[in-house]
Design an enzyme around this catalytic site. Structure first.
Site, short mmCIF file in Angstrom:
data_model
loop_
_atom_site.label_atom_id
_atom_site.label_comp_id
_atom_site.label_asym_id
_atom_site.label_seq_id
_atom_site.Cartn_x
_atom_site.Cartn_y
_atom_site.Cartn_z
N SER A 180 3.37 16.94 78.44
CA SER A 180 2.26 17.44 79.25
C SER A 180 1.42 16.30 79.80
O SER A 180 0.79 15.54 79.05
CB SER A 180 1.36 18.36 78.42
OG SER A 180 0.14 18.57 79.09
N SER A 223 -2.84 17.32 91.75
CA SER A 223 -2.99 16.44 90.58
C SER A 223 -3.74 15.16 90.97
O SER A 223 -4.64 14.71 90.25
CB SER A 223 -1.62 16.05 90.03
OG SER A 223 -0.98 17.17 89.50
N ASP A 282 6.34 22.69 88.00
CA ASP A 282 5.63 23.72 88.77
C ASP A 282 6.53 24.38 89.82
O ASP A 282 6.10 25.31 90.50
CB ASP A 282 4.41 23.11 89.47
CG ASP A 282 3.34 22.70 88.47
OD1 ASP A 282 3.29 23.29 87.37
OD2 ASP A 282 2.56 21.79 88.77
N ARG A 312 -4.92 30.64 78.30
CA ARG A 312 -4.04 29.48 78.17
C ARG A 312 -4.37 28.64 76.93
O ARG A 312 -5.54 28.51 76.56
CB ARG A 312 -4.10 28.63 79.45
CG ARG A 312 -3.66 29.46 80.64
CD ARG A 312 -3.60 28.68 81.90
NE ARG A 312 -2.57 27.64 81.83
CZ ARG A 312 -2.38 26.74 82.78
NH1 ARG A 312 -3.15 26.73 83.85
NH2 ARG A 312 -1.42 25.85 82.66
N GLN A 316 -1.24 16.78 81.44
CA GLN A 316 -2.65 17.13 81.23
C GLN A 316 -3.13 16.60 79.89
O GLN A 316 -4.25 16.06 79.79
CB GLN A 316 -2.83 18.65 81.31
CG GLN A 316 -2.60 19.19 82.71
CD GLN A 316 -2.71 20.69 82.77
OE1 GLN A 316 -2.86 21.37 81.76
NE2 GLN A 316 -2.63 21.24 83.98
N LYS A 344 1.81 28.85 81.68
CA LYS A 344 1.16 28.37 82.91
C LYS A 344 0.12 29.41 83.36
O LYS A 344 -0.31 30.22 82.55
CB LYS A 344 2.22 28.11 83.98
CG LYS A 344 3.18 26.97 83.62
CD LYS A 344 2.46 25.63 83.65
CE LYS A 344 3.39 24.49 83.29
NZ LYS A 344 2.66 23.23 83.12
N GLY A 380 -6.40 24.96 84.87
CA GLY A 380 -6.06 24.33 83.59
C GLY A 380 -6.22 22.83 83.65
O GLY A 380 -6.67 22.19 82.69
N ARG A 422 1.41 30.15 92.29
CA ARG A 422 2.81 29.82 92.57
C ARG A 422 3.71 31.06 92.53
O ARG A 422 4.74 31.11 93.19
CB ARG A 422 3.30 28.74 91.62
CG ARG A 422 2.46 27.46 91.73
CD ARG A 422 3.17 26.23 91.24
NE ARG A 422 2.21 25.17 90.92
CZ ARG A 422 1.61 24.39 91.82
NH1 ARG A 422 1.86 24.54 93.09
NH2 ARG A 422 0.75 23.47 91.43
C1 S3P Z 1 -0.61 18.82 85.87
C2 S3P Z 1 0.31 18.82 84.86
C3 S3P Z 1 1.23 19.95 84.61
C4 S3P Z 1 1.32 20.87 85.82
C5 S3P Z 1 -0.02 21.18 86.40
C6 S3P Z 1 -0.72 19.92 86.85
C7 S3P Z 1 -1.50 17.65 86.02
O1 S3P Z 1 0.76 20.71 83.51
O2 S3P Z 1 1.99 22.06 85.46
O3 S3P Z 1 0.11 22.04 87.52
O4 S3P Z 1 -2.13 17.48 87.09
O5 S3P Z 1 -1.58 16.86 85.08
P1 S3P Z 1 1.15 20.35 81.98
O6 S3P Z 1 0.45 19.10 81.62
O7 S3P Z 1 0.66 21.53 81.21
O8 S3P Z 1 2.64 20.22 81.98
#
Ligand code: S3P
Length: 448
Positions: free
Chosen positions: A176, A28, A329, A127, A178, A356, A99, A408
């Protein structure tokens, strides 16, 4: 759409793990370090960057949009184009399995006057992207996505950004990071204040790093306990030197391996333990895991520690739903720990795991059942009856576990293989390269 040649792998029962190692950089933080460096004016330097496929996909996309990114020795140098300075990429951008790259970069493009088409592998193309399309469309971006038979908006999709975009006040309907980060990135090149109301705290690396790059960003908590994040747009970011800590989500596999293999004693150095990420370590300690976090320090606004893990007889627990965002995760590997613990472990509030890299509840339930684990799959969690320390074994000599393009799932079952009676096979270990290059070798080093 991208696809790779499958590579099977075998994992056999293991003797005690021992040694001192470190894990690759946080995924991240690595994505965010590249993206914010690309938006700063001038030269940023990053060390400890994760060189996994997901992060390299972000780097390639940023290069396609005009940033100069190069590596010399251990140092990645990014020559940023400045907020507003991204250029029109010539071709569709291939996000592979990632993603995070897709959703964050969609945010970035949304407030620039450029258009970009995003494509990805079979997993990424399933997704849901509606969660970012909704707020970014409200900011004025024009986004056209493929609609699936069950009416989900998915890749391939194209984003036609708008400049100036409209500042947004948005209450996150899903927990989220993200989505939060996509809106913040769009907000950087948007005049006025972009405000996000976050009812459930998710990883806060974007907020921390934006502050570090000199953005005007404030975080308050309202009377209902919601976080209110306000970002002033048309930001000017100053280049930084960033040290990326080891990824707690990668360390998690080794921590669980150390806990469940009798006689193990390992140290994992330099791991990020930001509280928005470290829920697994708390849960494992509650299960009786001997985990100590030593040499705590702060690096670039992130808390880092060494993790000392010793084999422990674990006991099943009820995992509260509200801890899920801080270990979102880590549930696949927690399920492996639960399968070896004494007694029952229950989990709930995990419907996000179904969207995921794979449907992680169903993939883990399928694989663990093949290993003879008694479990119940609910809509939003698994209930697992632990073996009480006995090695896992299905009816078959060496079951083959499907990894479903999910790193994972692959690493969780690799660890499970070490506590089987006679080993297991993964149908394809290549997904591990997205987040943890060198995983199998590192595990074998600890075992030898
Ligand atoms: C992430 C947020 C999470 C996580 C992903 C990395 C990020 O996803 O599962 O592996 O770096 O912002 P979500 O935002 O869908 O929860």
């Amino acid at each position: 759409m991208t696809s790779k040649t499958q590579q099977p792998a075998t994992f056999k029962p293991s003797g005690p793990l021992s040694g001192k190692i470190s894990v690759p950089g946080d995924k991240s933080i690595s994505h965010r370090a590249l993206i914010l460096s690309a938006l700063a004016v001038g030269k940023s330097q990053i060390t400890g960057l994760l060189e996994g496929e997901d992060v390299l996909a972000t780097a390639a996309a940023l290069r396609a949009m005009g940033a100069k990114i190069e590596k010399k020795g251990d140092v990645w140098t990014v020559h940023g184009v400045g907020v507003g300075g991204l250029m029109q990429p010539e071709n569709a951008i291939d996000m592979g399995n990632s993603g995070t790259s897709t959703r964050l970069l969609m945010g970035l493009v949304a407030s620039h006057g450029i258009s970009t088409t995003f494509i990805g592998d079979a997993s990424l193309s399933k997704r849901p992207m509606g969660r970012v399309i909704d707020p970014l469309s409200q900011m004025g971006a024009d986004i056209q996505a493929r609609e699936t038979a069950d009416h989900k908006a998915c890749l391939p999709l194209s984003v036609r950004g708008i400049c100036p975009a409209i500042p947004l006040e948005y209450r996150l309907p899903v927990a989220s990071a993200q989505v939060k980060s996509a809106i913040l990135l769009a907000g950087l090149n948007t005049p006025g204040i972009t405000r996000i109301i976050e009812p459930v705290l998710t990883r806060d690396h974007s907020e921390t790093m934006l502050k570090g790059f000199g953005a005007e960003i404030s975080v308050e908590t309202d009377a209902d306990g919601c976080r209110i994040i306000s970002l002033t747009g048309e930001a000017e970011l100053k280049p930084q030197k960033i040290k990326v800590p080891g990824d707690p989500s990668s360390a998690a596999f080794l921590v669980v391996a150390g806990l469940i293999i009798p006689g193990s004693d390992i140290i994992i150095e330099n791991v990020g333990i930001n509280p928005t990420r470290a829920g697994l370590f708390d849960i494992l300690q509650e299960m009786g895991g001997d985990i100590s976090l030593t040499k705590k320090r702060t690096v670039g606004g992130e808390t880092v520690a060494d993790i000392h893990v010793k084999y422990s007889a674990l006991t099943g627990i009820d995992v509260p739903a509200n801890i899920a965002p801080s270990m979102i995760d880590e549930f696949p590997i927690l399920f492996v720990a639960a399968a070896i613990a004494e007694g029952q472990t229950t989990t709930t509030g995990l419907s996000e795991l179904r969207v995921k890299e794979s449907d992680r509840l169903s993939q883990m339930a399928k694989g663990l059942s093949l290993l003879g684990v008694t479990l119940t799959e609910k809509d939003d969690g698994l209930i697992i009856e632990g073996s009480g320390g006995k090695p896992l074994s299905g009816g078959r000599a060496k079951p083959v576990i499907e990894t479903a393009l999910d790193h994972r799932i692959a690493m969780s079952f690799a660890v499970a293989g070490l506590v089987t009676k006679s080993g297991l096979a993964l149908d394809d270990i290549t997904p591990v390269e997205t987040s943890f290059p060198g995983f199998k070798n590192l595990l074998m080093t600890l075992a030898s």
